[in-house]
Design a protein around this motif. Structure first.
Motif, PDB file in Angstrom:
ATOM      1  N   SER A  44       0.844  -1.190   0.000  1.00 31.06           N
ATOM      2  CA  SER A  44       0.000   0.000   0.000  1.00 31.06           C
ATOM      3  C   SER A  44       0.882   1.243   0.000  1.00 31.06           C
ATOM      4  O   SER A  44       2.011   1.223   0.497  1.00 31.06           O
ATOM      5  CB  SER A  44      -0.943   0.023   1.211  1.00 31.06           C
ATOM      6  N   GLN A  46       0.417   5.908  -0.617  1.00 30.69           N
ATOM      7  CA  GLN A  46      -0.460   7.038  -0.894  1.00 30.69           C
ATOM      8  C   GLN A  46       0.097   7.841  -2.059  1.00 30.69           C
ATOM      9  O   GLN A  46       1.315   7.990  -2.210  1.00 30.69           O
ATOM     10  CB  GLN A  46      -0.593   7.934   0.344  1.00 30.69           C
ATOM     11  N   TYR A  86       0.575  -0.288 -11.559  1.00 28.93           N
ATOM     12  CA  TYR A  86      -0.686   0.328 -11.951  1.00 28.93           C
ATOM     13  C   TYR A  86      -0.469   1.178 -13.198  1.00 28.93           C
ATOM     14  O   TYR A  86       0.652   1.557 -13.535  1.00 28.93           O
ATOM     15  CB  TYR A  86      -1.209   1.249 -10.845  1.00 28.93           C
ATOM     16  N   TRP A 119     -11.805   1.366 -11.025  1.00 27.13           N
ATOM     17  CA  TRP A 119     -11.789   2.582 -10.214  1.00 27.13           C
ATOM     18  C   TRP A 119     -11.116   3.669 -11.026  1.00 27.13           C
ATOM     19  O   TRP A 119     -10.667   3.421 -12.151  1.00 27.13           O
ATOM     20  CB  TRP A 119     -11.079   2.350  -8.870  1.00 27.13           C
ATOM     21  N   TRP A 121      -8.405   7.177 -10.851  1.00 26.06           N
ATOM     22  CA  TRP A 121      -7.473   8.009 -10.080  1.00 26.06           C
ATOM     23  C   TRP A 121      -8.055   9.405  -9.930  1.00 26.06           C
ATOM     24  O   TRP A 121      -8.615   9.956 -10.878  1.00 26.06           O
ATOM     25  CB  TRP A 121      -6.131   8.078 -10.797  1.00 26.06           C
ATOM     26  N   HIS A 128      -4.579   9.884  -1.581  1.00 29.23           N
ATOM     27  CA  HIS A 128      -5.421   8.703  -1.763  1.00 29.23           C
ATOM     28  C   HIS A 128      -4.561   7.458  -1.564  1.00 29.23           C
ATOM     29  O   HIS A 128      -3.421   7.395  -2.039  1.00 29.23           O
ATOM     30  CB  HIS A 128      -6.063   8.692  -3.147  1.00 29.23           C
ATOM     31  N   VAL A 130      -3.829   3.494  -2.127  1.00 30.51           N
ATOM     32  CA  VAL A 130      -4.095   2.371  -3.013  1.00 30.51           C
ATOM     33  C   VAL A 130      -3.316   1.174  -2.489  1.00 30.51           C
ATOM     34  O   VAL A 130      -2.163   1.292  -2.076  1.00 30.51           O
ATOM     35  CB  VAL A 130      -3.726   2.701  -4.478  1.00 30.51           C
ATOM     36  N   ILE A 143      -7.502  -5.225  -5.198  1.00 29.94           N
ATOM     37  CA  ILE A 143      -7.151  -3.813  -5.081  1.00 29.94           C
ATOM     38  C   ILE A 143      -8.136  -3.125  -4.159  1.00 29.94           C
ATOM     39  O   ILE A 143      -9.351  -3.314  -4.274  1.00 29.94           O
ATOM     40  CB  ILE A 143      -7.177  -3.104  -6.454  1.00 29.94           C
ATOM     41  N   ARG A 144      -7.611  -2.329  -3.239  1.00 32.13           N
ATOM     42  CA  ARG A 144      -8.423  -1.448  -2.405  1.00 32.13           C
ATOM     43  C   ARG A 144      -7.996  -0.014  -2.670  1.00 32.13           C
ATOM     44  O   ARG A 144      -6.802   0.283  -2.721  1.00 32.13           O
ATOM     45  CB  ARG A 144      -8.253  -1.783  -0.922  1.00 32.13           C
ATOM     46  N   TYR A 145      -8.986   0.852  -2.860  1.00 30.13           N
ATOM     47  CA  TYR A 145      -8.721   2.271  -3.101  1.00 30.13           C
ATOM     48  C   TYR A 145      -9.448   3.071  -2.026  1.00 30.13           C
ATOM     49  O   TYR A 145     -10.680   2.971  -1.905  1.00 30.13           O
ATOM     50  CB  TYR A 145      -9.200   2.675  -4.493  1.00 30.13           C
ATOM     51  N   ASP A 146      -8.685   3.775  -1.226  1.00 31.49           N
ATOM     52  CA  ASP A 146      -9.243   4.509  -0.082  1.00 31.49           C
ATOM     53  C   ASP A 146     -10.096   3.603   0.797  1.00 31.49           C
ATOM     54  O   ASP A 146     -11.182   3.968   1.254  1.00 31.49           O
ATOM     55  CB  ASP A 146     -10.039   5.722  -0.545  1.00 31.49           C
TER      56      ASP A 146
END
Length: 198
Positions: A44, A46, A86, A119, A121, A128, A130, A143-146
């Motif tokens: 992870s 930011q 990514y 998702w 950007w 944020h 990721v 994948i986790r976003y926020d």
């Protein structure tokens, strides 16, 4: 991180300016065999794109995990390596997010998009988070976003026997030519990189 006007990949020979950056970390060289040998690894970090960020007209790369020898986890030969960087790709004038995968099943050449458009950007001047979770045994990428899971897919193949090597810090516009680059100089910020097993 600075990305110059018209800049592209480090391999671009005729770009008017430089942009982005690229390096490999190595878990074993810092005594973290536990991370290298893990079945599942989470990365992870930011990222912050300012509100006036220019995504360009085509796309660009962002850091991810890799396995195998450095230099074999991107374009060209990658029979003994893999990576899960990514990308942002411009589709219908929107920056669609994707995991850009290289793995041994592809042979030579370029990678494949996994979860394109799952998702987006955000260029809003905010930080944020990721996170990618890569399961080498099943080939699953999550994948986790926020904090919200946005993708879970069997998106990588033939990597069970290739241990995690480290973080592939790779960010640039491209592609390999100036058509990928931003229309002006831009900056993005990265922080708080974290890796955990399981």
């Amino acid at each position: 991180m600075f990305y110059g006007k018209g800049s592209s990949a480090p391999s671009c020979g005729d770009c008017p300016s430089e942009g982005g950056g690229q390096f490999y970390t190595d878990f074993r060289s810092i005594g973290r065999d536990d991370l290298a040998d893990a079945a599942v690894l989470n990365l992870s970090y930011q990222v912050r794109f300012p509100s006036d960020w220019d995504f360009g007209e085509r796309g660009g790369k962002l850091p991810g995990l890799y396995g195998g020898p450095p230099g074999q986890a991107s374009g060209g030969q990658h029979g003994d390596a893999w990576s899960t960087r990514y990308m942002w790709r411009i589709r219908s004038d929107e920056p669609k997010a994707t995991v850009y995968v290289y793995d041994p099943s592809q042979g030579d050449g370029y990678g494949k998009d996994v979860g394109l458009g799952s998702w987006a950007w955000q260029a809003d001047g905010q930080w944020h988070t990721v996170e990618q979770s890569v399961d080498r045994s099943s080939g699953t990428i999550a994948i986790r976003y926020d904090g919200q899971e946005v993708l879970r897919e069997q998106g990588i193949q033939d990597v069970a026997g290739i241990p995690f090597s480290g973080i592939f810090f790779s960010t640039f516009f491209g592609g390999h030519d100036t058509s990928w680059g931003p229309s002006r100089d831009v900056h993005a910020q990265f922080r708080d990189f974290r890796v955990s097993a399981g």
